[in-house]
Design a protein around this motif. Structure first.
Motif, PDB file in Angstrom:
ATOM      1  N   VAL A 154      -5.451  37.736  44.988  1.00  0.00           N
ATOM      2  CA  VAL A 154      -5.694  39.119  44.567  1.00  0.00           C
ATOM      3  C   VAL A 154      -6.896  39.641  45.333  1.00  0.00           C
ATOM      4  CG1 VAL A 154      -4.696  38.805  42.280  1.00  0.00           C
ATOM      5  CG2 VAL A 154      -7.120  38.368  42.608  1.00  0.00           C
ATOM      6  N   THR A 155      -6.845  40.898  45.703  1.00  0.00           N
ATOM      7  CA  THR A 155      -7.922  41.531  46.457  1.00  0.00           C
ATOM      8  C   THR A 155      -8.243  42.879  45.837  1.00  0.00           C
ATOM      9  OG1 THR A 155      -6.315  42.500  47.998  1.00  0.00           O
ATOM     10  CG2 THR A 155      -7.303  40.386  48.615  1.00  0.00           C
ATOM     11  N   LEU A 156      -9.387  43.416  46.217  1.00  0.00           N
ATOM     12  CA  LEU A 156      -9.789  44.726  45.721  1.00  0.00           C
ATOM     13  C   LEU A 156      -8.792  45.782  46.185  1.00  0.00           C
ATOM     14  CD1 LEU A 156     -13.655  44.578  46.340  1.00  0.00           C
ATOM     15  CD2 LEU A 156     -12.434  44.292  44.178  1.00  0.00           C
ATOM     16  N   GLY A 157      -8.442  46.676  45.289  1.00  0.00           N
ATOM     17  CA  GLY A 157      -7.498  47.726  45.622  1.00  0.00           C
ATOM     18  C   GLY A 157      -6.046  47.355  45.389  1.00  0.00           C
ATOM     19  N   MET A 158      -5.777  46.082  45.118  1.00  0.00           N
ATOM     20  CA  MET A 158      -4.400  45.647  44.863  1.00  0.00           C
ATOM     21  C   MET A 158      -4.022  45.937  43.415  1.00  0.00           C
ATOM     22  SD  MET A 158      -2.830  41.767  45.070  1.00  0.00           S
ATOM     23  CE  MET A 158      -3.187  41.556  46.810  1.00  0.00           C
ATOM     24  N   ASP A 159      -2.824  46.411  43.210  1.00  0.00           N
ATOM     25  CA  ASP A 159      -2.305  46.660  41.871  1.00  0.00           C
ATOM     26  C   ASP A 159      -1.661  45.373  41.370  1.00  0.00           C
ATOM     27  OD1 ASP A 159      -1.484  47.763  39.531  1.00  0.00           O
ATOM     28  OD2 ASP A 159       0.145  48.974  40.389  1.00  0.00           O
ATOM     29  N   TYR A 160      -2.397  44.639  40.539  1.00  0.00           N
ATOM     30  CA  TYR A 160      -1.913  43.328  40.124  1.00  0.00           C
ATOM     31  C   TYR A 160      -2.117  43.123  38.634  1.00  0.00           C
ATOM     32  CZ  TYR A 160      -6.907  42.156  40.401  1.00  0.00           C
ATOM     33  OH  TYR A 160      -8.261  42.145  40.236  1.00  0.00           O
ATOM     34  N   VAL A 161      -1.456  42.071  38.106  1.00  0.00           N
ATOM     35  CA  VAL A 161      -1.561  41.711  36.698  1.00  0.00           C
ATOM     36  C   VAL A 161      -1.951  40.241  36.610  1.00  0.00           C
ATOM     37  CG1 VAL A 161      -0.292  41.391  34.540  1.00  0.00           C
ATOM     38  CG2 VAL A 161       0.096  43.432  35.912  1.00  0.00           C
ATOM     39  N   ILE A 162      -2.955  39.935  35.781  1.00  0.00           N
ATOM     40  CA  ILE A 162      -3.365  38.563  35.497  1.00  0.00           C
ATOM     41  C   ILE A 162      -3.294  38.375  33.981  1.00  0.00           C
ATOM     42  CG2 ILE A 162      -5.226  36.868  35.589  1.00  0.00           C
ATOM     43  CD1 ILE A 162      -6.256  38.206  38.090  1.00  0.00           C
ATOM     44  N   ILE A 163      -2.418  37.493  33.521  1.00  0.00           N
ATOM     45  CA  ILE A 163      -2.246  37.275  32.090  1.00  0.00           C
ATOM     46  C   ILE A 163      -2.126  35.778  31.821  1.00  0.00           C
ATOM     47  CG2 ILE A 163      -1.164  39.511  31.609  1.00  0.00           C
ATOM     48  CD1 ILE A 163       1.549  38.190  31.785  1.00  0.00           C
ATOM     49  N   ASP A 164      -2.242  35.431  30.553  1.00  0.00           N
ATOM     50  CA  ASP A 164      -2.045  34.034  30.170  1.00  0.00           C
ATOM     51  C   ASP A 164      -0.645  33.846  29.587  1.00  0.00           C
ATOM     52  OD1 ASP A 164      -2.144  35.138  27.642  1.00  0.00           O
ATOM     53  OD2 ASP A 164      -4.103  34.324  27.135  1.00  0.00           O
ATOM     54  N   GLY A 165      -0.302  32.604  29.292  1.00  0.00           N
ATOM     55  CA  GLY A 165       1.043  32.290  28.836  1.00  0.00           C
ATOM     56  C   GLY A 165       1.406  32.975  27.527  1.00  0.00           C
ATOM     57  N   LYS A 166       0.426  33.123  26.624  1.00  0.00           N
ATOM     58  CA  LYS A 166       0.703  33.751  25.332  1.00  0.00           C
ATOM     59  C   LYS A 166       1.113  35.209  25.512  1.00  0.00           C
ATOM     60  CE  LYS A 166      -1.412  34.659  20.811  1.00  0.00           C
ATOM     61  NZ  LYS A 166      -2.644  34.510  19.984  1.00  0.00           N
ATOM     62  N   GLU A 167       0.341  35.949  26.306  1.00  0.00           N
ATOM     63  CA  GLU A 167       0.674  37.355  26.547  1.00  0.00           C
ATOM     64  C   GLU A 167       1.965  37.484  27.347  1.00  0.00           C
ATOM     65  OE1 GLU A 167      -1.278  41.388  28.560  1.00  0.00           O
ATOM     66  OE2 GLU A 167      -2.458  39.536  28.382  1.00  0.00           O
ATOM     67  N   PHE A 168       2.184  36.558  28.263  1.00  0.00           N
ATOM     68  CA  PHE A 168       3.404  36.577  29.066  1.00  0.00           C
ATOM     69  C   PHE A 168       4.643  36.490  28.177  1.00  0.00           C
ATOM     70  CE2 PHE A 168       6.616  34.006  31.416  1.00  0.00           C
ATOM     71  CZ  PHE A 168       6.911  34.908  32.428  1.00  0.00           C
ATOM     72  N   ASN A 169       4.613  35.576  27.211  1.00  0.00           N
ATOM     73  CA  ASN A 169       5.752  35.428  26.311  1.00  0.00           C
ATOM     74  C   ASN A 169       5.911  36.633  25.391  1.00  0.00           C
ATOM     75  OD1 ASN A 169       7.168  32.595  26.413  1.00  0.00           O
ATOM     76  ND2 ASN A 169       4.998  32.188  26.789  1.00  0.00           N
ATOM     77  N   GLN A 170       4.804  37.243  24.997  1.00  0.00           N
ATOM     78  CA  GLN A 170       4.889  38.443  24.175  1.00  0.00           C
ATOM     79  C   GLN A 170       5.566  39.586  24.932  1.00  0.00           C
ATOM     80  OE1 GLN A 170       0.822  39.145  23.054  1.00  0.00           O
ATOM     81  NE2 GLN A 170       0.866  37.669  21.352  1.00  0.00           N
ATOM     82  N   ARG A 171       5.336  39.635  26.225  1.00  0.00           N
ATOM     83  CA  ARG A 171       5.887  40.727  27.024  1.00  0.00           C
ATOM     84  C   ARG A 171       7.361  40.534  27.363  1.00  0.00           C
ATOM     85  NH1 ARG A 171       1.729  43.067  31.570  1.00  0.00           N
ATOM     86  NH2 ARG A 171      -0.161  43.222  30.290  1.00  0.00           N
ATOM     87  N   ILE A 172       7.805  39.277  27.517  1.00  0.00           N
ATOM     88  CA  ILE A 172       9.164  39.059  28.033  1.00  0.00           C
ATOM     89  C   ILE A 172      10.174  38.721  26.947  1.00  0.00           C
ATOM     90  CG2 ILE A 172       8.213  38.244  30.218  1.00  0.00           C
ATOM     91  CD1 ILE A 172       9.057  35.394  29.379  1.00  0.00           C
ATOM     92  N   ARG A 173       9.721  38.541  25.707  1.00  0.00           N
ATOM     93  CA  ARG A 173      10.638  38.165  24.621  1.00  0.00           C
ATOM     94  C   ARG A 173      10.834  39.331  23.647  1.00  0.00           C
ATOM     95  NH1 ARG A 173      11.528  32.602  24.593  1.00  0.00           N
ATOM     96  NH2 ARG A 173      10.076  31.429  25.929  1.00  0.00           N
ATOM     97  N   ASP A 174      12.053  39.403  23.103  1.00  0.00           N
ATOM     98  CA  ASP A 174      12.349  40.443  22.129  1.00  0.00           C
ATOM     99  C   ASP A 174      11.921  40.000  20.739  1.00  0.00           C
ATOM    100  OD1 ASP A 174      14.231  38.577  21.374  1.00  0.00           O
ATOM    101  OD2 ASP A 174      15.953  39.690  22.152  1.00  0.00           O
ATOM    102  N   SER A 175      12.298  40.784  19.724  1.00  0.00           N
ATOM    103  CA  SER A 175      11.887  40.474  18.351  1.00  0.00           C
ATOM    104  C   SER A 175      12.473  39.166  17.837  1.00  0.00           C
ATOM    105  CB  SER A 175      12.301  41.623  17.422  1.00  0.00           C
ATOM    106  OG  SER A 175      13.704  41.851  17.499  1.00  0.00           O
ATOM    107  N   ASN A 176      13.561  38.715  18.462  1.00  0.00           N
ATOM    108  CA  ASN A 176      14.181  37.444  18.066  1.00  0.00           C
ATOM    109  C   ASN A 176      13.652  36.249  18.859  1.00  0.00           C
ATOM    110  OD1 ASN A 176      15.896  38.750  16.212  1.00  0.00           O
ATOM    111  ND2 ASN A 176      17.333  39.281  17.863  1.00  0.00           N
ATOM    112  N   GLY A 177      12.692  36.494  19.739  1.00  0.00           N
ATOM    113  CA  GLY A 177      12.120  35.409  20.532  1.00  0.00           C
ATOM    114  C   GLY A 177      12.928  35.034  21.760  1.00  0.00           C
ATOM    115  N   GLU A 178      13.923  35.840  22.115  1.00  0.00           N
ATOM    116  CA  GLU A 178      14.756  35.559  23.279  1.00  0.00           C
ATOM    117  C   GLU A 178      14.194  36.255  24.518  1.00  0.00           C
ATOM    118  OE1 GLU A 178      17.325  33.523  23.373  1.00  0.00           O
ATOM    119  OE2 GLU A 178      17.165  33.067  21.224  1.00  0.00           O
ATOM    120  N   VAL A 179      14.231  35.550  25.648  1.00  0.00           N
ATOM    121  CA  VAL A 179      13.766  36.131  26.910  1.00  0.00           C
ATOM    122  C   VAL A 179      14.776  37.179  27.367  1.00  0.00           C
ATOM    123  CG1 VAL A 179      13.197  35.660  29.318  1.00  0.00           C
ATOM    124  CG2 VAL A 179      12.584  34.006  27.550  1.00  0.00           C
ATOM    125  N   GLN A 180      14.294  38.357  27.675  1.00  0.00           N
ATOM    126  CA  GLN A 180      15.141  39.454  28.121  1.00  0.00           C
ATOM    127  C   GLN A 180      14.813  39.799  29.574  1.00  0.00           C
ATOM    128  OE1 GLN A 180      17.648  40.701  26.389  1.00  0.00           O
ATOM    129  NE2 GLN A 180      17.177  39.361  24.644  1.00  0.00           N
TER     130      GLN A 180
END
Length: 626
Positions: A205-231
């Motif tokens: 990652v460098t200055l000016g780059m549009d990037y995302v840095i997250i941990d595993g917990k937030e990653f799973n919150q973002r990619i799973r639906d209300s039933n816990g399935e990866v979408q």
């Protein structure tokens, strides 16, 4: 110890373990004496490291009876299980939740922001007699299967910060990958602050780059639906900007790899390469298009699941693999460009010669010699080009990109037009401006200067076009790097020398007669003309070539032309009244040869797709087993 007196101690094995042992030696404590006192066979129980607990524990017998549990692991994970801590003066203190937060804020986070991997070390005693405040009394043997009860209410001894030095060549290797159109993402079990610091130092990652840095917990919150399935649609919102995934599990790594491969938000399907060294990395390595396993630190499971093993565990070796992969692809394309040009010209000359003069200007033995040049020797010459860093200065090929590109089609058509124009000019009017006897419509089988000049000119144009074939991306300087490949110029010179011997001394065996110096000069002149004509062809914009010209290399060759070849062969065999002239034979063989080449091109594509399908099925089976 090192082999020399002042040489530093060599560290072999897990880097975290080596760092901790080095810390013990810096404290002037001989750890080997402790190992001898407590050999591995004497361990009462071992809780191995895994990605969920992010720690490991060992239970040993205490002097005087009882057991002691030693635990080390990720600092924030171990501290959650601690109820006591030794203070600055070595005094045992209770370790409240507020104290934990203060320690994380004042000690762990600053270390992590400096790129240090923080490790906490703690212990707990189980005693049969009177227990102190941080000990546990037991009457019956503690239940070792109840891990949560055993590894709890620990006493924190220390927190260490371990620096994993970035190799000097890694930032440059990552920069080269980025120039080559490769997006580098880091998936790690480290703290998010540690991972961010390392990513910045490496250039992920460098200055000016549009990037995302997250941990595993937030990653799973973002990619799973209300039933816990990866979408997939949720994952598509995360992975394009994701550069660092910290505190991740093997499942997170697999989901990320699968999500990128299955994504359809970009025009072309993404090609994913994954590195891994642990047993749990197996599913991700299998699922990836290319799996890289560490040769030194990697487990046998990781090596078995991978496609390539990095013997030096160095990221820069991946860059070399990319260069060699692109070089192999380009070598195939160079050979195809050269071979298709020769075959198309030979087929048309043989066909039109049979139509107009009832004979082929190129005799069977001569065609065998040309076949040797363009098959065996040309493939060896063009396939031995060494990779250069220029290969990393362009974007990757798409998975569905035709093997024969529009630039190659332009070169094939352009060179074909030039060579056919020269050959037919020599065939029909060459005897006039060369002042020689015509070789057309002769009833005898004696070789003539006329057809010898045509054969020699064709070979000269083929040889000089072999130089043009070294470049397939529209480069003008076709001689660049030619002397860095001795195999190429040695084969080229040997072919030219053999052609001189065949023409001057081949006689009836090769249907040639000796040529004069002036006639040789004309042949070489037309051969060098292919180099000049290449510059003209390069000037033509590639966008002017319709895409449909290269689309045939995506799919199966049509059955119509194959059927036409079979029908033509049957017709010749069935027609007893007609004679099999050399022209007809060359026409049939040449056209059949072109069809075989189309099937070869198609084979590269179909084999790649079949391999991908088998990998996907095997990866799903591996994940279910885990």
């Amino acid at each position: 110890n090192g082999e020399l007196p002042n040489e530093p101690i060599k560290q072999v094995g897990n880097k975290t373990e080596c760092a901790l042992l080095g810390f013990v030696l810096d404290l002037k404590k001989p750890y080997q004496a402790i190992r001898d006192e407590h050999p591995e066979e004497s361990f009462h129980r071992v809780y191995n490291f895994n990605s969920s607990r992010k720690s490991m524990s060992t239970v040993i017998a205490r002097e005087g009876g009882g057991y002691r549990v030693f635990t080390k692991g990720a600092s924030e994970m171990v501290l959650k299980r601690c109820a006591f801590i030794y203070g600055a003066n070595g005094k045992l203190e209770e370790f409240s939740h507020e104290n934990q937060e203060e320690l994380v804020r004042n000690v762990i986070e600053p270390m992590a922001c400096d790129g240090l991997r923080t490790i906490a070390v703690a212990y707990r005693d189980f005693v049969p007699g009177e227990a102190e405040i941080n000990q546990v009394h037991y009457d019956n043997e503690p239940n070792g299967d109840d891990e949560d009860a055993i590894i709890n209410n620990l006493t924190c001894i220390l927190i260490v910060g371990i620096e994993d030095p970035i190799r000097p060549e890694v930032p440059e290797a990552i920069r080269q990958c980025q120039h080559a159109g490769i997006t580098v993402r880091m998936v790690t079990g480290d703290n998010v602050n540690t991972a961010r610091s390392i990513a910045i130092k490496c250039g992920i990652v460098t200055l000016g780059m549009d990037y995302v840095i997250i941990d595993g917990k937030e990653f799973n919150q973002r990619i799973r639906d209300s039933n816990g399935e990866v979408q997939q649609h949720l994952l598509d919102q995360v992975w394009p900007k994701l550069r660092v995934l910290a505190r991740s599990s093997p499942t997170d790594k697999y989901n990320l790899v699968k999500g990128i491969i299955d994504s359809k938000i970009s025009g072309n399907r993404e090609v994913v390469a994954v590195t891994g060294d642990g047993t749990n990395d197996g599913p991700a390595l299998k699922k990836a298009d290319v799996g890289f396993a560490m040769g030194i630190a990697g487990t046998d499971v990781a090596k078995e699941a991978s496609d390539i093993i990095l013997t030096d565990d160095n990221f820069s070796s991946i860059v070399k693999a990319v260069m060699w992969g692109r070089n192999v692809y380009d070598s195939i394309a160079k050979f195809l460009q050269f071979q298709l040009t020769v075959n198309i010209v030979a087929v048309i000359v043989a066909f039109l010669g049979a139509c107009f003069i009832q004979d082929s200007p190129l005799k069977l033995v001569q065609m065998l010699w040309v076949k040797l040049i363009m098959d065996t020797l040309a493939s060896l010459a063009l396939a031995t080009e060494m990779p250069t860093t220029d290969l990393l200065m362009r974007k990757p090929y798409g998975r569905t990109k035709p093997l024969v590109s529009r630039t190659m089609i332009k070169n094939i058509i352009g060179q074909g037009i030039y060579q056919l124009t020269v050959i037919f000019t020599l065939l029909f009017v060459g005897e006039k401006f060369l002042d020689i006897d015509s070789g057309r419509y002769r009833t005898d089988s004696e070789p003539t200067q006329h057809f010898t000049i045509i054969f020699n000119t064709f070979v000269m144009m083929t040889l000089f076009n072999e130089i043009n074939a070294r470049k397939i991306h529209g480069q003008r300087n076709v001689f660049e790097g030619i002397f860095t490949n001795p195999i190429f110029y040695c084969i080229w010179i040997a072919n030219a020398g053999a052609q001189v011997l065949i023409v001057q001394f081949g006689g009836h065996a090769f249907s040639t007669v000796p040529l004069t110096i002036a006639q040789w000069a004309w042949c070489i002149f037309f051969g060098v003309g292919t180099l000049v004509w290449c510059q003209v062809v390069t000037t033509v914009p590639t966008k002017k070539i319709p895409k449909c010209f290269s689309s045939w290399s995506r799919g199966e060759p049509g059955d119509i032309s194959i059927a036409m070849v079979a029908h033509t062969e049957d017709k010749i065999e069935a027609d007893d009244e007609k004679v099999r002239t050399p022209g007809r034979i060359l026409w049939i063989r040449g056209l059949t040869r072109l069809q075989a080449q189309l099937r070869v091109i198609r084979a590269f594509k179909s084999a790649e797709e079949d391999l991908e399908e088998r990998r996907s099925i095997h990866s799903m089976h591996s994940l279910r087993q885990i």
